[in-house]
Write an enzyme that holds these catalytic residues in place. Structure first.
Site, PDB file in Angstrom:
ATOM      1  N   ILE A  73       0.802  -1.192   0.027  1.00  0.00           N
ATOM      2  CA  ILE A  73      -0.021   0.028   0.032  1.00  0.00           C
ATOM      3  C   ILE A  73       0.826   1.324   0.113  1.00  0.00           C
ATOM      4  O   ILE A  73       1.404   1.559   1.186  1.00  0.00           O
ATOM      5  CB  ILE A  73      -1.088   0.087   1.397  1.00  0.00           C
ATOM      6  CG1 ILE A  73      -1.782  -1.418   1.275  1.00  0.00           C
ATOM      7  CG2 ILE A  73      -1.967   1.065   1.268  1.00  0.00           C
ATOM      8  CD1 ILE A  73      -2.398  -1.761  -0.006  1.00  0.00           C
TER       9      ILE A  73
ATOM     10  N   GLU B 282      -5.374   5.965 -14.447  1.00  0.00           N
ATOM     11  CA  GLU B 282      -4.130   5.420 -13.367  1.00  0.00           C
ATOM     12  C   GLU B 282      -3.276   5.017 -14.400  1.00  0.00           C
ATOM     13  O   GLU B 282      -1.781   5.248 -14.222  1.00  0.00           O
ATOM     14  CB  GLU B 282      -4.743   4.212 -12.669  1.00  0.00           C
ATOM     15  CG  GLU B 282      -3.497   3.813 -11.737  1.00  0.00           C
ATOM     16  CD  GLU B 282      -4.065   2.604 -11.139  1.00  0.00           C
ATOM     17  OE1 GLU B 282      -3.476   1.803 -10.599  1.00  0.00           O
ATOM     18  OE2 GLU B 282      -5.304   2.597 -10.857  1.00  0.00           O
TER      19      GLU B 282
END
Length: 375
Positions: free
Chosen positions: A155, A240
């Site tokens: 993450i 993205e």
């Protein structure tokens, strides 16, 4: 000359480059050693208008994705791939903007724009990356809450994160069509962060695991509709992947520029390394290919600004940019000889930092599948 950027984009680039020169480059080596970017930098970035560039005020800076591209490219061109602004601004914030309620937007986006809140997105799991059907983190409804259990890994911005968009299964029988998005806030009971993960590159980009142990998530933290996240994710992937492609291309351009200067002054056997035909040919190939890539990416950026960038073209952009970046950086590192392998030289850091770009946001293999299925 690039025609994709307007005058306001060009003037904004000057502002971004000053910020990088004054606030990032003098400190970057320290942050690399410490393995994290200080939260104060995010506040300063917000004050300077570098966060949530493409969202309207007060949720952002009132620009468009062209302004976001300026930030992405400026950081990459100066070999600062470890700064996680793009994840925050171009991936996390758009989920809240596009799928959140008015109350959710008001709650999180203005403070994300100022850098008061740092955003992360939690999709990847130890046993599930691109295959969304394999997601095991799950949430069940319990009164006015959802109870969330599971684990996420890799993450970006995870250690610093104040706001986390989490992908979880709410209808396991539906597979990928039974996924939902939730917004978690740091400090929620049952939410735990692992220590920073030791990576081979991008050391100052704090990356960690997240653990969810009966986290009670209020129902008004559900982002969009229940069981609709598969479509939400699919819609956001084009931007993205374009953002990652822009990072790769600008990084490549920056390294070619610096590398040319290096071989022009470095000598071997009494001659400049640049005077050897092999060196000139390697640099010529790199410049020719990066120039061709830039033209394609500017066309992709123009399509995205017009709302016309499709998933297949975005996959092509990321595949071409990141694969070319990896090949050329390896060739350029070789021109440095032993110094190329030293951490103090930017080429070594660029080479290690770039490797992740062929993995996250869709691996090169997944992108080839997407393109191949379009034939």
């Amino acid at each position: 000359m690039r025609t994709i950027f307007r005058d306001d984009h060009v003037s904004f680039r000057d502002q971004v480059e000053r910020f990088i020169d004054n606030e990032i480059l003098p400190n970057y080596a320290t942050w690399e050693r410490e393995g994290i970017t200080p939260k104060l930098l995010w506040r300063k970035a917000g004050e300077s208008g570098l966060l949530n560039c493409a969202l309207p005020a007060p949720y952002g800076q009132g620009g468009d994705f062209g302004h976001a591209a300026v930030v992405i490219e400026a950081l990459a061109r100066t070999n600062c791939l470890g700064i996680g602004f793009s994840i925050h601004s171009d991936m996390v914030a758009p989920y809240v903007w596009h799928f959140g309620s008015g109350a959710q937007k008001d709650r999180w986006l203005p403070r994300m724009a100022t850098g008061e809140l740092i955003g992360a997105i939690a999709m990847t799991e130890p046993g599930a990356g691109s295959d969304l059907k394999a997601i095991r983190t799950h949430a069940r409804r319990d009164g006015d809450d959802y109870v969330l259990n599971g684990q996420k890994t890799f993450i970006t911005n995870g250690v610093n994160a104040d706001v986390i968009v989490v992908l979880a299964s709410t209808a396991p029988d539906l597979g990928a069509r039974g996924l939902s998005l939730f917004v978690l806030e740091d400090g929620m009971a049952g939410l735990a962060k692992g220590p920073p993960l030791a990576k081979i590159g991008q050391h100052c980009q704090d990356t960690c695991e997240l653990f969810f142990d009966d986290v009670r998530v209020p129902a008004d933290h559900l982002l969009g509709e229940e069981n609709a996240a598969f479509e939400y994710v699919r819609r956001e992937l084009a931007q993205e992947r374009l953002a990652i492609a822009l990072r790769a291309a600008a990084s490549l351009e920056g390294v070619i520029h610096v590398g040319t200067g290096y071989v022009a002054q470095r000598k071997a056997f009494g001659r400049r390394v640049l005077d050897y035909q092999n060196t000139r040919f390697k640099l010529a190939d790199a410049l020719a290919k990066s120039t061709m890539l830039r033209v394609f990416l500017d066309d992709c950026l123009a399509r995205h600004l017009a709302g016309e960038l499709d998933a297949v073209t975005a996959a092509m952009a990321k595949l071409n940019a990141t694969e070319l970046q990896g090949t050329v950086l390896d060739d350029l590192l070789q021109l440095y000889g032993g110094y190329g392998y030293m951490a103090e030289y930017g080429i070594g850091r660029a080479w290690a930092d770039a490797r992740a770009l062929r993995i996250f946001g869709g691996t090169s293999e997944i992108l080839r599948e997407i393109i191949g299925k379009s034939l």
